[in-house]
Design an enzyme around this catalytic site. Structure first.
Site, PDB file in Angstrom:
ATOM      1  N   SER A  57       0.842  -1.205   0.000  1.00  0.00           N
ATOM      2  CA  SER A  57       0.000   0.000   0.000  1.00  0.00           C
ATOM      3  C   SER A  57       0.873   1.250   0.000  1.00  0.00           C
ATOM      4  CB  SER A  57      -0.927   0.012   1.222  1.00  0.00           C
ATOM      5  OG  SER A  57      -0.206  -0.215   2.410  1.00  0.00           O
ATOM      6  N   ASP A  95       5.452  -7.223   2.321  1.00  0.00           N
ATOM      7  CA  ASP A  95       4.696  -7.677   1.147  1.00  0.00           C
ATOM      8  C   ASP A  95       5.585  -8.043  -0.033  1.00  0.00           C
ATOM      9  OD1 ASP A  95       1.958  -7.806   1.552  1.00  0.00           O
ATOM     10  OD2 ASP A  95       1.636  -5.670   1.157  1.00  0.00           O
ATOM     11  N   GLU A 193      -9.312  -9.466   3.684  1.00  0.00           N
ATOM     12  CA  GLU A 193      -9.662  -8.059   3.437  1.00  0.00           C
ATOM     13  C   GLU A 193     -11.039  -7.942   2.794  1.00  0.00           C
ATOM     14  OE1 GLU A 193      -6.553  -5.846   1.533  1.00  0.00           O
ATOM     15  OE2 GLU A 193      -7.799  -4.054   1.281  1.00  0.00           O
TER      16      GLU A 193
END
Ligand code: KIV
Length: 277
Positions: A57, A95, A193
């Protein structure tokens, strides 16, 4: 401004996977926030956040991109190093960005080695059953893996936007099947999510040992994650329904983070009636 982060006495022992599993089995909620730099890593660690997620993100939050797709492995290595330098005791998850593991398990291993050598304790990858072989390959080689199901932002173009996943019966069944496949392949943690709360709760029930971390997935997961800049309301614009602006209640960043930690731990955040689907 001080340029180096001096060592401070921390009352907490460094977290490891064994301790996180113990916390989960004892019913203690696990707190995670995204983190991309050393000063925030230090603040989050000192405020008692259990896990720091160096999320891709950062493509949107730090780099100003419109999705996570453009993020490169070198970006993740750089930000992982920054976070690790500021952190002392939290568990660091990093990530694997888009394009760094989709070719298969050998590519995933090379990319994971780069993140682990930058100081990550665990790597995270997005996707369903097709990633199970890779998860097995990595965990067998000593790399702890966090899987990621539901809304998987790297697939935003295939999914047609940031939409709730697993809403109908077929979607919910697929999500549950993939979660079980990934747990059996060795994933220790799973980010879920943007799914209905009941679906995330079923995934946790199906796989009691799996540490499920929800974001927009209700309260019945083992832990919670939010994007730091969202819960501090630095992102601006309209916050997603599942985010609580902790800065509204806290007079400082430390206070807001502390409130997030205590609200997740005591089960008052998220409130399914307000933040759930
Ligand atoms: O990259 C990220 O920040 C994430 C969270 C949204 C879970 O994957």
């Amino acid at each position: 401004m001080s340029s180096a982060i001096p060592p401070t006495a921390s009352p907490r022992k460094p977290l490891n996977l064994h301790r996180l599993r113990e916390m989960h089995s004892q019913g203690e909620k696990i707190t995670m926030l995204t983190c991309y730099d050393a000063s925030m890593a230090r603040a989050l660690d000192e405020c008692g956040v259990d896990c720091l997620l160096v999320g891709d993100s950062l493509g949107m939050v730090v780099q100003g991109e419109s999705s996570t797709v453009p993020v490169a492995l070198a970006d993740m290595v750089y930000h992982t190093r920054c976070v690790v330098r500021g952190n002392r005791t939290a568990w660091v998850v990093s990530d694997l960005p888009f394009g760094s593991y989709q070719e298969g398990r050998e590519q995933a291993l090379r990319s994971s080695v780069a993140l682990m050598q930058a100081g990550a304790h665990m790597v995270k990858l997005e996707g369903g059953g097709w990633t199970a072989e890779t998860v097995y390959f990595l965990t067998e080689r000593g790399i702890p893996v966090c899987a990621h199901l539901g809304l998987t932002p790297q697939s935003v173009h295939a999914l047609g936007g940031y939409r709730i996943q697993g809403r109908d019966q077929a979607g919910a069944d697929t999500l549950r099947r993939h979660a079980s496949e990934l747990a059996q392949a060795g994933a220790a943690m799973l980010v879920i999510e943007l799914t209905p709360s009941d679906v995330a709760a079923q995934v946790q029930q199906d796989n009691p040992g799996l540490i499920t971390i929800g974001i927009g997935a209700g309260q019945r997961t083992a832990g919670q994650v939010l994007v730091l800049q969202d819960m501090l309301n630095i992102t601006r614009g309209k916050l997603p329904r599942f985010v609580r602006n902790f800065m509204l209640e806290g007079g400082s960043i430390d206070d807001a983070i502390g409130r997030y930690v205590s609200s997740v731990k005591d089960g008052s955040f998220p409130d399914e009636a307000i933040h759930g689907y």
